[in-house]
Design an enzyme around this catalytic site. Structure first.
Site, PDB file in Angstrom:
ATOM      1  N   ASN A  35       0.852  -1.184   0.000  1.00  0.00           N
ATOM      2  CA  ASN A  35       0.000   0.000   0.000  1.00  0.00           C
ATOM      3  C   ASN A  35       0.890   1.238   0.000  1.00  0.00           C
ATOM      4  O   ASN A  35       1.489   1.583   1.018  1.00  0.00           O
ATOM      5  CB  ASN A  35      -0.909  -0.019   1.239  1.00  0.00           C
TER       6      ASN A  35
ATOM      7  N   LYS B 107      -0.020   4.241  -0.219  1.00  0.00           N
ATOM      8  CA  LYS B 107      -0.693   5.386   0.416  1.00  0.00           C
ATOM      9  C   LYS B 107      -0.533   6.638  -0.467  1.00  0.00           C
ATOM     10  O   LYS B 107      -0.537   6.517  -1.684  1.00  0.00           O
ATOM     11  CB  LYS B 107      -0.175   5.584   1.842  1.00  0.00           C
TER      12      LYS B 107
ATOM     13  N   HIS C 233      -9.383   0.965   5.383  1.00  0.00           N
ATOM     14  CA  HIS C 233      -8.111   1.163   6.074  1.00  0.00           C
ATOM     15  C   HIS C 233      -8.315   2.138   7.234  1.00  0.00           C
ATOM     16  O   HIS C 233      -9.130   3.067   7.149  1.00  0.00           O
ATOM     17  CB  HIS C 233      -7.063   1.708   5.103  1.00  0.00           C
TER      18      HIS C 233
ATOM     19  N   GLU D 274      -6.721   4.559   8.238  1.00  0.00           N
ATOM     20  CA  GLU D 274      -6.517   5.965   7.888  1.00  0.00           C
ATOM     21  C   GLU D 274      -7.753   6.545   7.203  1.00  0.00           C
ATOM     22  O   GLU D 274      -8.070   7.727   7.375  1.00  0.00           O
ATOM     23  CB  GLU D 274      -5.266   6.099   7.019  1.00  0.00           C
TER      24      GLU D 274
ATOM     25  N   GLU E 142      -4.960  -5.010  10.823  1.00  0.00           N
ATOM     26  CA  GLU E 142      -3.950  -3.989  11.038  1.00  0.00           C
ATOM     27  C   GLU E 142      -4.245  -3.263  12.348  1.00  0.00           C
ATOM     28  O   GLU E 142      -5.073  -2.342  12.381  1.00  0.00           O
ATOM     29  CB  GLU E 142      -3.963  -2.976   9.882  1.00  0.00           C
TER      30      GLU E 142
ATOM     31  N   GLY F  99       2.830   2.231  10.973  1.00  0.00           N
ATOM     32  CA  GLY F  99       3.794   3.314  10.827  1.00  0.00           C
ATOM     33  C   GLY F  99       4.504   3.717  12.095  1.00  0.00           C
ATOM     34  O   GLY F  99       5.218   4.725  12.115  1.00  0.00           O
TER      35      GLY F  99
ATOM     36  N   SER G 297       3.740  -2.151  10.410  1.00  0.00           N
ATOM     37  CA  SER G 297       5.204  -2.147  10.607  1.00  0.00           C
ATOM     38  C   SER G 297       5.854  -3.474  10.213  1.00  0.00           C
ATOM     39  O   SER G 297       6.776  -3.948  10.888  1.00  0.00           O
ATOM     40  CB  SER G 297       5.548  -1.783  12.060  1.00  0.00           C
TER      41      SER G 297
END
Length: 247
Positions: free
Chosen positions: A8, A10, A92, A94, A162, A168, A207
């Site tokens: 991904n 992003k 996701h 985010e 996730e 991250g 990560s």
């Protein structure tokens, strides 16, 4: 179903970065797992042209629930398919945080993806507060129930766990924590979808790097990874692909 290494990108990547996809294709001409890159929508068509017949699938990072219409700035599943995508990431964390997406919204987007013959990668995961409160399995179960439509099969859906607090941050759950959630997800899918659940791939994301991939891929019911930052560089993503091939 083959195990899946999904990258991904992003909101990263310009035309100059297509060389990373080329390098990845050159280094993995016959990968022992399925390889997927989800670049920004602006690069999907150009990446498809650049990769040609290379065994790397392409995907979008989101889609609208409608096939077309007055939705300025949005991209439909039909458009993604037309650009060369065969997958789309949905739900996701985010997107859930930045755009207030709900499980119900993810569900209708998944149905839109199916209408265009895209495989949906549906993301779920708990926050750090939810983990510390012992609510992880409740959160994961609720998200799966709300975001996954009826009719899920190995061909039309992938589920990616996730943990929000690991994305991250460099923090990774223990292997026991990952196993607990992935085993729970398999049990829940089997209870709802029966035999069709056996082949639904469960990805871990958060990560994932070349130096921890072997350990993660040894965990039960981990069928691959949804990789963020490490997928931007061919060498790093290639190391994760290699670990999945060894698993």
């Amino acid at each position: 179903m083959k195990k899946l290494a999904a990258g991904n990108w992003k909101m990263n990547g310009l035309a100059a970065h297509l060389s990373e996809a080329e390098a990845l294709a050159g280094a993995h001409a016959q990968p022992g797992c399925e390889v997927l890159i989800c670049p920004p929508a602006t690069l999907i068509a150009r990446m498809a042209q650049t990769l040609g017949d290379a065994p790397i699938a392409l995907g979008g990072q989101d889609c609208h629930s409608a096939d077309s219409g007055a939705h300025t700035g949005d991209v439909s599943a039909v458009m993604l398919k037309d650009a060369g995508a065969s997958y789309v990431i949905l739900g996701h964390s985010e997107r859930r945080t930045d755009h207030k997406e709900t499980d119900a919204a993810v569900r209708v987007k998944t149905e839109a993806a199916w209408r265009s013959n895209l495989t949906a990668i549906v993301c779920i995961g708990e926050t750090l507060a939810e983990r510390e409160d012992g609510k992880t399995l409740d959160v994961v179960g609720t998200q799966m129930k709300g975001a996954l439509p009826d009719g899920c099969t190995a061909e039309n859906v992938v589920v990616a766990y996730e943990p929000v607090w690991a994305i991250g941050t460099g923090k990774v759950p223990t292997m026991e924590q990952i196993a607990e959630v992935h085993d729970f997800m398999r049990t829940e899918l089997t209870a709802r979808f029966g035999d069709a659940a056996a082949g639904i791939r469960l990805l871990y994301g958060g990560s994932v790097k070349p130096d921890n991939a072997d350990e993660i891929f040894a965990v039960s019911n981990v069928d691959g990874a949804l990789v963020g930052g490490a997928s931007l560089k061919a060498d790093d993503f290639g190391g994760i692909i290699g670990a999945l091939e060894r698993a």
